[in-house]
Design a protein around this motif. Structure first.
Motif, PDB file in Angstrom:
ATOM      1  N   LEU A 143       0.809  -1.215   0.000  1.00 56.86           N
ATOM      2  CA  LEU A 143       0.000   0.000   0.000  1.00 56.86           C
ATOM      3  C   LEU A 143       0.843   1.266   0.000  1.00 56.86           C
ATOM      4  O   LEU A 143       0.352   2.341  -0.328  1.00 56.86           O
ATOM      5  CB  LEU A 143      -0.927   0.010   1.221  1.00 56.86           C
ATOM      6  N   ARG A 144       2.145   1.135   0.362  1.00 52.18           N
ATOM      7  CA  ARG A 144       3.021   2.303   0.433  1.00 52.18           C
ATOM      8  C   ARG A 144       3.240   2.880  -0.961  1.00 52.18           C
ATOM      9  O   ARG A 144       3.431   2.140  -1.923  1.00 52.18           O
ATOM     10  CB  ARG A 144       4.368   1.889   1.035  1.00 52.18           C
ATOM     11  N   PRO A 145       3.213   4.208  -1.146  1.00 47.64           N
ATOM     12  CA  PRO A 145       3.441   4.816  -2.461  1.00 47.64           C
ATOM     13  C   PRO A 145       4.800   4.402  -3.034  1.00 47.64           C
ATOM     14  O   PRO A 145       5.804   4.353  -2.316  1.00 47.64           O
ATOM     15  CB  PRO A 145       3.398   6.326  -2.171  1.00 47.64           C
ATOM     16  N   ARG A 146       4.821   4.087  -4.310  1.00 46.82           N
ATOM     17  CA  ARG A 146       6.068   3.713  -4.973  1.00 46.82           C
ATOM     18  C   ARG A 146       6.955   4.938  -5.126  1.00 46.82           C
ATOM     19  O   ARG A 146       6.474   6.057  -5.287  1.00 46.82           O
ATOM     20  CB  ARG A 146       5.771   3.105  -6.339  1.00 46.82           C
ATOM     21  N   ARG A 147       8.268   4.728  -5.104  1.00 37.47           N
ATOM     22  CA  ARG A 147       9.222   5.813  -5.260  1.00 37.47           C
ATOM     23  C   ARG A 147      10.282   5.404  -6.262  1.00 37.47           C
ATOM     24  O   ARG A 147      10.621   4.224  -6.383  1.00 37.47           O
ATOM     25  CB  ARG A 147       9.879   6.141  -3.914  1.00 37.47           C
ATOM     26  N   VAL A 148      10.810   6.389  -6.980  1.00 32.86           N
ATOM     27  CA  VAL A 148      11.918   6.092  -7.878  1.00 32.86           C
ATOM     28  C   VAL A 148      13.171   5.885  -7.045  1.00 32.86           C
ATOM     29  O   VAL A 148      13.258   6.310  -5.878  1.00 32.86           O
ATOM     30  CB  VAL A 148      12.128   7.234  -8.897  1.00 32.86           C
ATOM     31  N   SER A 149      14.159   5.241  -7.625  1.00 31.63           N
ATOM     32  CA  SER A 149      15.387   4.953  -6.896  1.00 31.63           C
ATOM     33  C   SER A 149      16.220   6.219  -6.722  1.00 31.63           C
ATOM     34  O   SER A 149      16.083   7.198  -7.465  1.00 31.63           O
ATOM     35  CB  SER A 149      16.210   3.899  -7.638  1.00 31.63           C
ATOM     36  N   ALA A 150      17.109   6.180  -5.728  1.00 32.41           N
ATOM     37  CA  ALA A 150      18.021   7.306  -5.521  1.00 32.41           C
ATOM     38  C   ALA A 150      18.915   7.518  -6.727  1.00 32.41           C
ATOM     39  O   ALA A 150      19.219   8.655  -7.106  1.00 32.41           O
ATOM     40  CB  ALA A 150      18.854   7.063  -4.259  1.00 32.41           C
ATOM     41  N   ASN A 160       8.172   8.532 -15.352  1.00 30.56           N
ATOM     42  CA  ASN A 160       7.489   9.539 -16.148  1.00 30.56           C
ATOM     43  C   ASN A 160       7.149  10.768 -15.303  1.00 30.56           C
ATOM     44  O   ASN A 160       7.291  11.917 -15.747  1.00 30.56           O
ATOM     45  CB  ASN A 160       6.214   8.962 -16.762  1.00 30.56           C
ATOM     46  N   SER A 161       6.733  10.533 -14.065  1.00 27.05           N
ATOM     47  CA  SER A 161       6.475  11.643 -13.155  1.00 27.05           C
ATOM     48  C   SER A 161       7.755  12.411 -12.843  1.00 27.05           C
ATOM     49  O   SER A 161       7.757  13.642 -12.779  1.00 27.05           O
ATOM     50  CB  SER A 161       5.849  11.114 -11.864  1.00 27.05           C
ATOM     51  N   LEU A 162       8.847  11.673 -12.677  1.00 27.29           N
ATOM     52  CA  LEU A 162      10.142  12.304 -12.425  1.00 27.29           C
ATOM     53  C   LEU A 162      10.539  13.193 -13.599  1.00 27.29           C
ATOM     54  O   LEU A 162      10.961  14.342 -13.420  1.00 27.29           O
ATOM     55  CB  LEU A 162      11.199  11.224 -12.192  1.00 27.29           C
ATOM     56  N   TRP A 170      20.631  10.723 -11.504  1.00 29.94           N
ATOM     57  CA  TRP A 170      20.855  10.845 -12.947  1.00 29.94           C
ATOM     58  C   TRP A 170      19.935  11.888 -13.559  1.00 29.94           C
ATOM     59  O   TRP A 170      20.329  12.616 -14.477  1.00 29.94           O
ATOM     60  CB  TRP A 170      20.663   9.484 -13.623  1.00 29.94           C
ATOM     61  N   ALA A 171      18.712  12.003 -13.054  1.00 29.91           N
ATOM     62  CA  ALA A 171      17.813  13.034 -13.573  1.00 29.91           C
ATOM     63  C   ALA A 171      18.368  14.420 -13.309  1.00 29.91           C
ATOM     64  O   ALA A 171      18.293  15.312 -14.159  1.00 29.91           O
ATOM     65  CB  ALA A 171      16.430  12.875 -12.944  1.00 29.91           C
ATOM     66  N   ILE A 172      18.940  14.619 -12.133  1.00 26.09           N
ATOM     67  CA  ILE A 172      19.554  15.916 -11.823  1.00 26.09           C
ATOM     68  C   ILE A 172      20.700  16.199 -12.783  1.00 26.09           C
ATOM     69  O   ILE A 172      20.837  17.307 -13.314  1.00 26.09           O
ATOM     70  CB  ILE A 172      20.040  15.932 -10.359  1.00 26.09           C
ATOM     71  N   ARG A 173      21.524  15.180 -13.045  1.00 28.25           N
ATOM     72  CA  ARG A 173      22.664  15.383 -13.945  1.00 28.25           C
ATOM     73  C   ARG A 173      22.214  15.659 -15.373  1.00 28.25           C
ATOM     74  O   ARG A 173      22.743  16.550 -16.053  1.00 28.25           O
ATOM     75  CB  ARG A 173      23.565  14.145 -13.912  1.00 28.25           C
ATOM     76  N   GLY A 231      22.951  17.639  -2.479  1.00 28.12           N
ATOM     77  CA  GLY A 231      23.049  16.875  -1.243  1.00 28.12           C
ATOM     78  C   GLY A 231      21.977  15.806  -1.172  1.00 28.12           C
ATOM     79  O   GLY A 231      21.173  15.632  -2.093  1.00 28.12           O
ATOM     80  N   ARG A 232      21.944  15.077  -0.068  1.00 28.00           N
ATOM     81  CA  ARG A 232      20.979  13.992   0.100  1.00 28.00           C
ATOM     82  C   ARG A 232      19.543  14.507   0.101  1.00 28.00           C
ATOM     83  O   ARG A 232      18.631  13.824  -0.357  1.00 28.00           O
ATOM     84  CB  ARG A 232      21.260  13.245   1.397  1.00 28.00           C
ATOM     85  N   GLU A 233      19.363  15.719   0.630  1.00 27.56           N
ATOM     86  CA  GLU A 233      18.006  16.248   0.711  1.00 27.56           C
ATOM     87  C   GLU A 233      17.402  16.437  -0.669  1.00 27.56           C
ATOM     88  O   GLU A 233      16.214  16.142  -0.899  1.00 27.56           O
ATOM     89  CB  GLU A 233      18.007  17.581   1.471  1.00 27.56           C
ATOM     90  N   GLU A 234      18.206  16.915  -1.634  1.00 30.92           N
ATOM     91  CA  GLU A 234      17.689  17.122  -2.981  1.00 30.92           C
ATOM     92  C   GLU A 234      17.325  15.791  -3.630  1.00 30.92           C
ATOM     93  O   GLU A 234      16.288  15.665  -4.283  1.00 30.92           O
ATOM     94  CB  GLU A 234      18.708  17.868  -3.845  1.00 30.92           C
ATOM     95  N   VAL A 235      18.176  14.780  -3.437  1.00 28.86           N
ATOM     96  CA  VAL A 235      17.886  13.448  -3.983  1.00 28.86           C
ATOM     97  C   VAL A 235      16.620  12.900  -3.346  1.00 28.86           C
ATOM     98  O   VAL A 235      15.726  12.371  -4.035  1.00 28.86           O
ATOM     99  CB  VAL A 235      19.073  12.494  -3.750  1.00 28.86           C
TER     100      VAL A 235
END
Length: 375
Positions: free
Chosen positions: A27-34, A65-67, A39-42, A51-55
């Protein structure tokens, strides 16, 4: 209500916490991997995570697709799009239009063609030519609007124009990966020495796991193009560091590489390779190479150990040196195309059409360079 026969109530009670944990996970919402967030940021923002907070913040997206949509709406990405001329659209800068500063660099500015190739950029109009369909069919490829397919077609088109698709010649391929050109040349009766980087030279760079590296003949076979016995008679394989070409590799009628020398560590290394590749040829032999071309700037560029984008002045300086040494570069044509597909800049996750794309904050495409060795 009594439990079914054979079911131990005490065992069910002991298992209840584990079953509840499983239900909560589902039931927990799915999340993309760290790693996907990093890589999306790059890729979208052209920088490392702060930093870790942004990830962790970007891991809140439920799927890739949402990312992607989230990053496309960021201020940093929109500012980048404004710099390159709009919402993912490419507008050619003026530096592409001017003639070369050196009279030694032959120049041609017109829509490029695979029917009459020179040293030219990948453009959409070439994919509409009958020659592109024929070249793809001869190579056993689908005629997709993809710059890698264009690169293979360009190499063969240049060899065809030079009259080098005939039996009895010797060809040398650099960084062949798993491409179809060795099999195609063998079908023409040409002896081929196919080479790729030694495994230790690419360790940790990912080539061995992406289908872009060869360690022998097996990934180069194309029975639909040439029967295996004929392939084995005409094609050999050896490892070769493109930054240190062995002196015994010489006397070839032609050599080629397809989007390989931008991975040699630096712009200087890539340019030096093109010069050194001519040493492997007979007098009058032909070198055909494709690489990355920076369409955004003739000043700044992307230069990392595993990828470099060559600027106009980098390639002009190379062609001038080669001409001074008596070699004959084919005319340089930097016409970027004027079809709607030529305006499209592909963004990750990449899809067709894929002629231009973003690397950091630069738009890049493929360019083919052809040089005839001094006779």
């Amino acid at each position: 209500m009594r439990p079914k026969a054979g079911v131990d109530p005490a065992r069910l009670l002991r298992a209840a916490p584990r079953l509840l944990r499983g239900i909560r996970r589902r039931l927990r919402p799915r999340r993309v991997s760290a790693e996907a967030a990093r890589w999306a940021i790059r890729l979208f923002l052209g920088r490392e995570p702060t930093g870790r907070e942004e990830v962790a913040f970007h891991r809140g997206h439920g799927d890739l697709n949402s990312l992607r949509t989230g990053f496309a709406r960021t201020r940093e990405f929109r500012e980048f799009l404004a710099r390159i001329g709009g919402e993912g659209r490419y507008a050619a800068p003026l530096f592409l239009l001017r003639p070369p500063a050196s009279p030694l660099v032959p120049w041609h500015f017109a829509p490029p063609s695979l029917a009459a190739p020179v040293s030219q950029l990948c453009t959409a109009a070439q994919l509409e030519e009958p020659d592109f369909a024929w070249l793809c069919g001869a190579l056993g490829l689908r005629p997709d609007p993809h710059r890698k397919v264009w690169e293979f077609a360009f190499v063969v088109a240049a060899l065809r124009k030079a009259g080098l698709l005939r039996p009895g010649l010797r060809a040398l391929g650099f960084g062949v990966g798993q491409e179809p050109i060795p099999a195609f040349l063998a079908r023409q009766g040409i002896s081929v020495l196919a080479t790729d980087a030694p495994p230790e030279a690419i360790a940790g760079q990912g080539w061995e796991s992406t289908g872009q590296h060869a360690t022998g003949l097996a990934p180069l076979r194309r029975p639909s193009l040439v029967p295996n016995p004929e392939f084995d008679r005409l094609v050999r394989f050896t490892s070769c560091d493109m930054n240190a070409i062995p002196p015994e590799l010489e006397g070839f009628d032609l050599c080629w590489s397809s989007c390989a020398f931008e991975h040699l560590g630096s712009i200087e290394h890539g340019l030096r390779f093109v010069e050194e590749s001519l040493r492997t040829l007979k007098p009058g032999g032909l070198a055909v190479h494709t690489t990355e071309f920076n369409l955004s700037s003739d000043a700044e560029t992307f230069e990392e150990a595993n990828l470099c984008l060559f600027r106009r002045h980098d390639l002009e300086a190379l062609l001038e040196r080669l001409a001074q040494a008596g070699h004959r570069p084919w005319p340089l044509n930097l016409h970027p195309g004027d079809a709607p597909m030529d305006e499209h800049v592909d963004l990750p996750p990449y899809a067709l059409p894929h002629l231009k794309l973003l690397v950091s904050r630069f738009v890049t495409t493929s360019i083919g360079i052809v040089v005839q060795k001094a006779g």
